[in-house]
Design a protein around this motif. Sequence first.
Motif, PDB file in Angstrom:
ATOM      1  N   ALA A 229       0.798  -1.226   0.000  1.00  0.00           N
ATOM      2  CA  ALA A 229       0.000   0.000   0.000  1.00  0.00           C
ATOM      3  C   ALA A 229       0.830   1.274   0.000  1.00  0.00           C
ATOM      4  CB  ALA A 229      -0.944   0.001   1.210  1.00  0.00           C
ATOM      5  N   ASP A 230       2.131   1.189   0.287  1.00  0.00           N
ATOM      6  CA  ASP A 230       2.942   2.406   0.378  1.00  0.00           C
ATOM      7  C   ASP A 230       4.291   2.208  -0.299  1.00  0.00           C
ATOM      8  OD1 ASP A 230       5.100   1.786   2.713  1.00  0.00           O
ATOM      9  OD2 ASP A 230       3.189   0.839   3.172  1.00  0.00           O
ATOM     10  N   ALA A 231       4.913   3.327  -0.651  1.00  0.00           N
ATOM     11  CA  ALA A 231       6.168   3.286  -1.399  1.00  0.00           C
ATOM     12  C   ALA A 231       7.301   2.672  -0.591  1.00  0.00           C
ATOM     13  CB  ALA A 231       6.543   4.698  -1.850  1.00  0.00           C
ATOM     14  N   GLU A 232       7.366   2.952   0.701  1.00  0.00           N
ATOM     15  CA  GLU A 232       8.441   2.416   1.540  1.00  0.00           C
ATOM     16  C   GLU A 232       8.431   0.889   1.506  1.00  0.00           C
ATOM     17  OE1 GLU A 232      10.720   3.904   3.594  1.00  0.00           O
ATOM     18  OE2 GLU A 232      10.198   6.000   3.235  1.00  0.00           O
ATOM     19  N   THR A 233       7.254   0.298   1.615  1.00  0.00           N
ATOM     20  CA  THR A 233       7.148  -1.161   1.599  1.00  0.00           C
ATOM     21  C   THR A 233       7.509  -1.716   0.225  1.00  0.00           C
ATOM     22  OG1 THR A 233       5.403  -1.058   3.274  1.00  0.00           O
ATOM     23  CG2 THR A 233       5.620  -3.115   2.050  1.00  0.00           C
ATOM     24  N   LYS A 234       7.051  -1.060  -0.818  1.00  0.00           N
ATOM     25  CA  LYS A 234       7.381  -1.510  -2.171  1.00  0.00           C
ATOM     26  C   LYS A 234       8.896  -1.524  -2.374  1.00  0.00           C
ATOM     27  CE  LYS A 234       3.113   0.323  -4.311  1.00  0.00           C
ATOM     28  NZ  LYS A 234       2.525  -0.893  -4.889  1.00  0.00           N
ATOM     29  N   ILE A 235       9.560  -0.476  -1.944  1.00  0.00           N
ATOM     30  CA  ILE A 235      11.009  -0.383  -2.096  1.00  0.00           C
ATOM     31  C   ILE A 235      11.713  -1.446  -1.262  1.00  0.00           C
ATOM     32  CG2 ILE A 235      12.997   1.058  -1.466  1.00  0.00           C
ATOM     33  CD1 ILE A 235      11.409   3.477  -2.496  1.00  0.00           C
ATOM     34  N   THR A 236      11.255  -1.665  -0.050  1.00  0.00           N
ATOM     35  CA  THR A 236      11.865  -2.685   0.813  1.00  0.00           C
ATOM     36  C   THR A 236      11.760  -4.071   0.187  1.00  0.00           C
ATOM     37  OG1 THR A 236      11.391  -1.406   2.820  1.00  0.00           O
ATOM     38  CG2 THR A 236      11.755  -3.767   3.089  1.00  0.00           C
ATOM     39  N   ILE A 237      10.584  -4.400  -0.342  1.00  0.00           N
ATOM     40  CA  ILE A 237      10.397  -5.709  -0.984  1.00  0.00           C
ATOM     41  C   ILE A 237      11.313  -5.846  -2.194  1.00  0.00           C
ATOM     42  CG2 ILE A 237       8.755  -7.155  -2.242  1.00  0.00           C
ATOM     43  CD1 ILE A 237       6.531  -5.868  -0.511  1.00  0.00           C
ATOM     44  N   TYR A 238      11.392  -4.782  -2.981  1.00  0.00           N
ATOM     45  CA  TYR A 238      12.182  -4.880  -4.210  1.00  0.00           C
ATOM     46  C   TYR A 238      13.673  -4.971  -3.915  1.00  0.00           C
ATOM     47  CZ  TYR A 238      13.265  -4.284  -9.129  1.00  0.00           C
ATOM     48  OH  TYR A 238      13.717  -4.495 -10.403  1.00  0.00           O
ATOM     49  N   ALA A 239      14.146  -4.217  -2.943  1.00  0.00           N
ATOM     50  CA  ALA A 239      15.563  -4.288  -2.586  1.00  0.00           C
ATOM     51  C   ALA A 239      15.937  -5.699  -2.115  1.00  0.00           C
ATOM     52  CB  ALA A 239      15.887  -3.268  -1.506  1.00  0.00           C
ATOM     53  N   SER A 240      15.057  -6.324  -1.358  1.00  0.00           N
ATOM     54  CA  SER A 240      15.299  -7.690  -0.909  1.00  0.00           C
ATOM     55  C   SER A 240      15.343  -8.654  -2.092  1.00  0.00           C
ATOM     56  CB  SER A 240      14.213  -8.111   0.081  1.00  0.00           C
ATOM     57  OG  SER A 240      14.371  -9.457   0.471  1.00  0.00           O
ATOM     58  N   ALA A 241      14.419  -8.480  -3.034  1.00  0.00           N
ATOM     59  CA  ALA A 241      14.394  -9.348  -4.211  1.00  0.00           C
ATOM     60  C   ALA A 241      15.650  -9.171  -5.059  1.00  0.00           C
ATOM     61  CB  ALA A 241      13.146  -9.053  -5.046  1.00  0.00           C
ATOM     62  N   ILE A 242      16.088  -7.924  -5.231  1.00  0.00           N
ATOM     63  CA  ILE A 242      17.277  -7.654  -6.036  1.00  0.00           C
ATOM     64  C   ILE A 242      18.517  -8.263  -5.388  1.00  0.00           C
ATOM     65  CG2 ILE A 242      18.842  -5.828  -6.824  1.00  0.00           C
ATOM     66  CD1 ILE A 242      16.381  -6.241  -8.580  1.00  0.00           C
ATOM     67  N   ARG A 243      18.592  -8.204  -4.075  1.00  0.00           N
ATOM     68  CA  ARG A 243      19.714  -8.851  -3.379  1.00  0.00           C
ATOM     69  C   ARG A 243      19.759 -10.339  -3.720  1.00  0.00           C
ATOM     70  NH1 ARG A 243      19.478 -10.185   3.069  1.00  0.00           N
ATOM     71  NH2 ARG A 243      20.918 -11.944   3.003  1.00  0.00           N
ATOM     72  N   GLY A 244      18.615 -11.019  -3.667  1.00  0.00           N
ATOM     73  CA  GLY A 244      18.592 -12.445  -3.986  1.00  0.00           C
ATOM     74  C   GLY A 244      19.015 -12.724  -5.411  1.00  0.00           C
ATOM     75  N   ILE A 245      18.530 -11.906  -6.349  1.00  0.00           N
ATOM     76  CA  ILE A 245      18.920 -12.077  -7.749  1.00  0.00           C
ATOM     77  C   ILE A 245      20.416 -11.848  -7.917  1.00  0.00           C
ATOM     78  CG2 ILE A 245      18.677 -11.103 -10.073  1.00  0.00           C
ATOM     79  CD1 ILE A 245      15.737 -10.481  -9.306  1.00  0.00           C
ATOM     80  N   ALA A 246      20.945 -10.806  -7.276  1.00  0.00           N
ATOM     81  CA  ALA A 246      22.365 -10.477  -7.417  1.00  0.00           C
ATOM     82  C   ALA A 246      23.245 -11.600  -6.885  1.00  0.00           C
ATOM     83  CB  ALA A 246      22.668  -9.175  -6.688  1.00  0.00           C
ATOM     84  N   VAL A 247      22.850 -12.196  -5.772  1.00  0.00           N
ATOM     85  CA  VAL A 247      23.627 -13.312  -5.218  1.00  0.00           C
ATOM     86  C   VAL A 247      23.688 -14.467  -6.220  1.00  0.00           C
ATOM     87  CG1 VAL A 247      23.629 -15.105  -3.430  1.00  0.00           C
ATOM     88  CG2 VAL A 247      23.205 -12.724  -2.805  1.00  0.00           C
ATOM     89  N   ARG A 248      22.564 -14.753  -6.847  1.00  0.00           N
ATOM     90  CA  ARG A 248      22.525 -15.860  -7.810  1.00  0.00           C
ATOM     91  C   ARG A 248      23.218 -15.505  -9.115  1.00  0.00           C
ATOM     92  NH1 ARG A 248      17.194 -15.842  -5.679  1.00  0.00           N
ATOM     93  NH2 ARG A 248      16.389 -14.768  -7.537  1.00  0.00           N
TER      94      ARG A 248
END
Length: 216
Positions: free
Chosen positions: A102-121
């Motif tokens: 519902a808010d930008a802060e949460t969207k950014i937090t989710i995406y940063a976490s996802a990008i970290r996982g992709i970058a590791v792989r």
Amino acid sequence: MMSPVQPPVKRRYDASRRRQAATRTRTAILDAARQLFTDRGYTTTPMTAIAEQAGVALDTVYASVGRKPELARLLIETAISGTGEAVPAEERDYVRAIQAAADAETKITIYASAIRGIAVRMSPLLAMLQQAAPAEPQLAALWREIADRRHANMRRFVADLATVATLRVDLDEAADIVWATNAPELYQLLVGQRGWTPERYEHFLADAWRRLLLVR
């Protein structure tokens, strides 16, 4: 009087077991290719070595994943999706979670976490691509395609952000910022060369996007 000859009982076809075996074979091939491409390099790893490492026949490798360029594409696509298959962006769990937030802060937090996982792989494969792309036009074209696709996904991400927050810059510039900062090359620099932890990288991305994209 002789009894009538009974027809042989047909064995029931177990499709699920066959699919499971095919999945195990494909996973073994991908694991072998990832290790050998990382250790030896793409151009110096023959498909026969991948077959031997996976414990299968060469023809099985071709039937399961295709030839070498198709195998490299599959490794990259599965590193991005985090599954054993290529998954379109709109069908990934984290994308759906971002859209539902519902808010930008949460969207950014989710995406940063996802990008970290992709970058590791992706990190082990990046060196392979950088080494092989100059001599392998198909790999170079693949990397350009993925870079363009990433940018289109970034455009959708910032457009989604703009539905719940005011952005400091226009959508095109916002997409460029996210595209540049989440590039696997930056992860390689900060984590691979400067010794950052993946957690620190994730926090850096989220903080940078908040500062650069959102009106505070």
